[in-house]
Every structure is written in structure tokens, then in C-alpha cells.
Enzyme design. Structure first.
Site: not given
Length: 276
Positions: A135, A106, A69, A158, A81, A160-161
Site C-alpha cells: 500500500g 501519504d 485503510k 513477489t 482522485d 506478481i504484485k
């Protein structure tokens, strides 16, 4: 002169788990459309070659699933966009001139699933609490902000993500520590699980859910099982719940319409077919 039969399909690696062939095959049969939808197991090393030959083989487009993807964005002629914002594509459209456009439906599928199955949901009712930062989360956050949600409280194991998504989407997204995620449910208008936690074969989502209030809409992107632990607890607490299957069904609508010229319906019959 023989009329060309349009081809579409789904590419991934592996591909056996995809429900897209049942989904699009049902629509082709329902509307009497001459066309075929084919599952294709494409290894990462073959992706560029496969994308290159799609127009010459009569394909009008394909769906794209794991692990392609993101990488597919480097192989197409144009990107919408919303696919650019999300940083991934799940739908490719082969135009009449043979050029390939990448899109991501999605977020559209997520919002349409909410609108169909929780018609009372109001984007302005309160913050949306979102678990995860992968994602699927990117698509959900983008769609929620577009729909008018004023604040998204994002929590991921996590941190930081989650902070990266906050940086990209701006000040309407606020990061909440994973261990504090249960403490922000009380005022939520919507709660969304975008992680794989709770899926068959995965650990459960272990966020404390005591703060859920009756009337808060709760949805889980996991659809195996359809009724996850999160949804079961939410139902017991008087919350409207929306399972993840509808997002899969609705995300297929824009692609099918572009490929085959007919806008398909998402209804109970389609759910039965896809569930097998």
C-alpha cells in the site's frame, strides 16, 4: 450558546503504536487551537458503526491506519482522485453537511519529505528505483509519477504484485526481478524502500548496494530505527539520505489544515516531540 470544540482522531486496530496523537496534539498546542485529537482502537467489525456516527459526535475528521485503510473506502460518501488511484485512504474529512470524504495524503507526505530534506533532488535526474509493492508503495509510485519522474523501476520479492502495479500505473513503471534489484542502482536518481525490511524486529533489506553512486538520493519509509542499514550504507557511499519520519509528519499537514483551519509547520521541534 456554547461553541462546539472540534474533535479529530485516528482509528486503527491496534492503535497504541500510532504517533499521530503526538503529532496533532503538538500542533493544537502550538497554535492555541481549541480542539482534541483522540486515538481510537476500532475492531474491523465495528468500523462501519464508528464511521457512521462521527458527524453526530462532533468529529471534523479522522486519520485511518492499519487495518482499515482499504475497507473505509466502502463506508464514505466521496473519495478523492488520489485515494482512488492508491486504493486506500488515510484521512477522512467530515464536511459541514455531515458527508464524509476520504483522501490519501501519504504520497503528498512522501514528496514533501523529499523536498524538505533533499532539496537538490531532481525528478528528471534518473529513474527512481522502488523496493516493495504494498500500500505504501502505491502512494509513492503515484506521487513520483505526478512529480515528473520519467521511469520507476519497481522490484518486489513477489513479482506478481509488482506486475499488478505496472499494469495499473502504465508503461513508465517497469518491473525488475528481486534478485536483480541491485543491478539497476547505478543510474538511479532516487532509491526508495517502501517495505518493512530493516524495521526493528524485521529482517534487513538484503539488496546489494554496491551500485549506489554518490549523489543518488536514498530514502527509507522505515523510521524505527531512523537510520536503517540502507541509509547507513548510502551515507557511507556519499548519497544524500532522507529518513522515513518526515513522511509521517508531512502527511498529517493536509488533514490538520482541513479539520482545524490552520496550515501547520513541519520543523525540528515537531520531530523532537514525535520521537518522544
Amino acid at each position: 450558546m456554547t461553541e462546539n470544540v472540534p474533535l479529530a482522531g485516528v482509528i486503527g486496530h491496534p492503535i497504541y503504536q500510532s504517533k499521530s496523537p503526538q503529532l496533532h496534539g503538538h500542533w493544537l498546542r502550538r497554535y492555541g487551537i481549541r480542539g482534541h485529537y483522540i486515538p481510537m482502537d476500532v475492531a474491523p467489525g465495528d468500523l462501519a458503526d464508528v464511521i457512521r456516527v462521527l458527524p453526530r459526535m462532533g468529529f471534523v475528521g479522522v486519520n485511518v491506519t492499519i487495518p482499515h485503510k482499504i475497507n473505509v473506502l466502502d463506508l464514505v460518501d466521496s473519495i478523492t482522485d488520489r485515494a482512488t488511484i492508491i486504493g486506500a485512504a488515510n484521512t477522512l474529512i467530515v464536511r459541514h453537511d455531515g458527508k464524509i470524504m476520504a483522501d490519501n495524503t501519504d504520497g503528498y507526505g512522501f514528496i514533501e519529505n523529499l523536498r524538505q530534506n533533499a532539496p537538490g533532488w531532481d525528478p528528471k535526474a534518473g529513474p527512481a528505483v522502488v523496493f516493495g509493492a504494498g500500500g505504501a508503495c502505491r502512494a509513492v509510485v503515484s506521487a513520483l509519477l505526478d512529480a515528473g519522474v520519467e521511469k520507476v523501476l519497481l522490484s518486489n520479492r513477489t513479482r506478481i504484485k509488482a506486475e499488478q502495479l505496472q499494469y495499473e500505473f502504465g508503461k513508465r513503471v517497469q518491473v525488475v526481478e528481486w534478485v536483480q534489484a541491485g543491478n539497476v542502482l547505478e543510474d538511479a536518481g532516487l532509491v526508495v524502500n517502501t517495505t518493512s525490511l530493516g524495521m526493528t524486529g524485521q529482517p534487513e533489506l538484503r539488496v546489494p548496494l554496491d551500485g549506489l553512486q554518490p549523489g543518488t538520493v536514498v530514502t527509507d519509509l522505515v523510521y524505527n530505527p531512523l537510520r536503517t542499514h540502507l541509509l547507513a550504507v548510502a551515507e557511507d557511499r556519499g548519497c544524500p539520505t532522507v529518513d522515513g519520519l518526515g513522511m509521517l509528519l508531512h502527511q498529517g499537514v493536509p488533514g490538520f489544515e482541513r479539520w482545524f483551519g490552520r496550515r501547520p509547520e513541519v520543523d525540528a521541534e515537531l520531530r523532537r516531540v514525535v520521537l518522544g
